[in-house]
Enzyme design. Structure first.
Site, mmCIF file in Angstrom:
data_model
loop_
_atom_site.group_PDB
_atom_site.id
_atom_site.type_symbol
_atom_site.label_atom_id
_atom_site.label_comp_id
_atom_site.label_asym_id
_atom_site.label_seq_id
_atom_site.Cartn_x
_atom_site.Cartn_y
_atom_site.Cartn_z
ATOM 1 N N HIS A 107 2.529 9.288 0.983
ATOM 2 C CA HIS A 107 3.469 8.182 1.195
ATOM 3 C C HIS A 107 4.255 8.344 2.496
ATOM 4 C CE1 HIS A 107 3.376 7.740 -3.471
ATOM 5 N NE2 HIS A 107 2.261 7.363 -2.907
ATOM 6 N N HIS B 157 -0.108 -0.768 -3.685
ATOM 7 C CA HIS B 157 0.129 0.671 -3.583
ATOM 8 C C HIS B 157 -1.150 1.426 -3.216
ATOM 9 C CE1 HIS B 157 2.238 4.404 -3.925
ATOM 10 N NE2 HIS B 157 1.124 4.887 -4.459
ATOM 11 N N ASP C 200 -1.587 3.967 -0.149
ATOM 12 C CA ASP C 200 -2.197 5.299 -0.224
ATOM 13 C C ASP C 200 -3.321 5.449 0.808
ATOM 14 O OD1 ASP C 200 -0.657 6.419 -2.262
ATOM 15 O OD2 ASP C 200 -2.065 5.875 -3.851
ATOM 16 N N HIS D 16 -7.637 8.956 -3.353
ATOM 17 C CA HIS D 16 -7.404 9.963 -2.306
ATOM 18 C C HIS D 16 -8.665 10.761 -1.978
ATOM 19 C CE1 HIS D 16 -3.237 9.017 -2.711
ATOM 20 N NE2 HIS D 16 -3.206 9.412 -3.965
HETATM 21 ZN ZN LIG Z 1 0.494 6.835 -3.918
#
Ligand SMILES: [Zn+2]
Length: 307
Positions: A78, A235, A239, A262
């Site tokens: 973030h 969101h 990311d 991720h």
């Molecule tokens: Zn996140």
């Protein structure tokens, strides 16, 4: 031009995993130095961790960096997204624990203080990574790809059984403050059933209804509800922005994530950089810089205060 921050900025908050108080201070850094983290709670010779894709340990829950001494730092995504979205290229980030505080679960508190401190241009041109060939990774559940483009854009699709999330898709060009205006305040989300499983495993001890959107079926359990009807996909784009910043510079290309995360985004960067035919480093003139995140941003892009 490359940018750094005008003056140092400190944040304090809770670590998501440990639940402990963590302090983070961003310092201005010289042109060409890039983004570095420094753990101040370990010996100074081993505490430096470069914000770079090859230091990432694959993780489903957050982005974890590890240096050659085995010193790690988790939940960097973030703050990396905030720096990318504000067009900050050089900064030294000191952290007194093994994770960056989660704050409200979004990037907005970071963005707010970066904008308040001010951003200064440095006497060196931005070097961007231009995608020359399409690169795709797929783990059977989702996929991530980068395609050549003359601007940076992110498209994301998610599909959850929980009716409060469901299927969401959004695409956004990242120049002109789009990250700050449209993505930066969107918070981490999770399912109520995941929270119970994580707590049983000793994870997410600092997770609360205030730093994540918790949903259960059609219900949003977090007080105040959602900041956007499609906060979840926003969101995921946030990311992706943070994880892509670990390329070592802004990317000139189009990212498309389908139920990605991720680990997949990091795998995508590894594949991109595995073949020199896939990309080239370019020195950006003003016309190219205008298509990158951070161009055209204004302190009024953040619509309210998050501190
Ligand atoms: Zn996140």
């Amino acid at each position: 031009m490359q940018n750094t921050i005008k003056s140092s900025i400190t944040f304090t908050g809770q670590g998501l995993h440990s639940g402990h108080a963590v302090s983070v201070t961003l310092h201005p850094a010289a042109a060409e130095s890039g983004i570095w983290f420094r753990r101040t709670d370990v010996d100074s010779e081993v505490g430096y961790i470069k914000a770079h894709w090859d230091a990432v340990n694959a993780s489903q829950l957050c982005t974890l960096l590890v240096n050659e001494h085995g010193v790690s730092l988790s939940t960097v995504e973030h703050i990396m997204a905030a720096l990318a979205g504000c067009g900050v290229h050089n900064v030294m980030i000191e952290v007194d624990a093994n994770e960056v505080p989660i704050l409200d679960g979004s990037a907005a508190p970071f963005v707010e203080k970066i904008l308040a401190a001010g951003i200064v241009a440095q006497n060196a041109p931005v070097r961007a990574i231009e995608v020359l060939r399409s690169v795709v990774v797929d783990n059977g559940r989702g996929s991530a790809r980068l395609d050549p483009a003359q601007e940076m854009s992110i498209e994301f699709t998610i599909d959850f059984d929980a009716a409060a999330i469901g299927r969401q898709n959004k695409v956004l060009k990242m120049a002109n403050g789009a990250f700050i205006k449209e993505l930066s305040d969107s918070r981490t989300f999770c399912l109520a059933s995941d929270v119970d499983a994580m707590h049983a495993a000793g994870l997410a001890k600092g997770g609360t209804m205030e730093n994540a959107v918790v949903v259960d079926g059609a219900d949003v359990l977090s007080p105040g509800g959602l900041r956007h009807a499609d906060e979840a996909v926003r969101h995921k784009m946030l990311d992706a922005m943070g994880d892509l910043m670990l390329a070592g510079g802004p990317i000139l290309g189009r990212y498309t994530g389908i139920k990605s995360g991720h680990a997949l985004t990091n795998l995508l960067l590894r594949k991109l950089f595995s073949d020199p035919e896939n990309y080239r480093m370019i020195t950006c003139d003003d016309a190219v810089s205008e298509n990158l995140p951070g161009s055209g941003i204004d302190s009024s892009d953040l619509l309210r205060s998050y501190s």
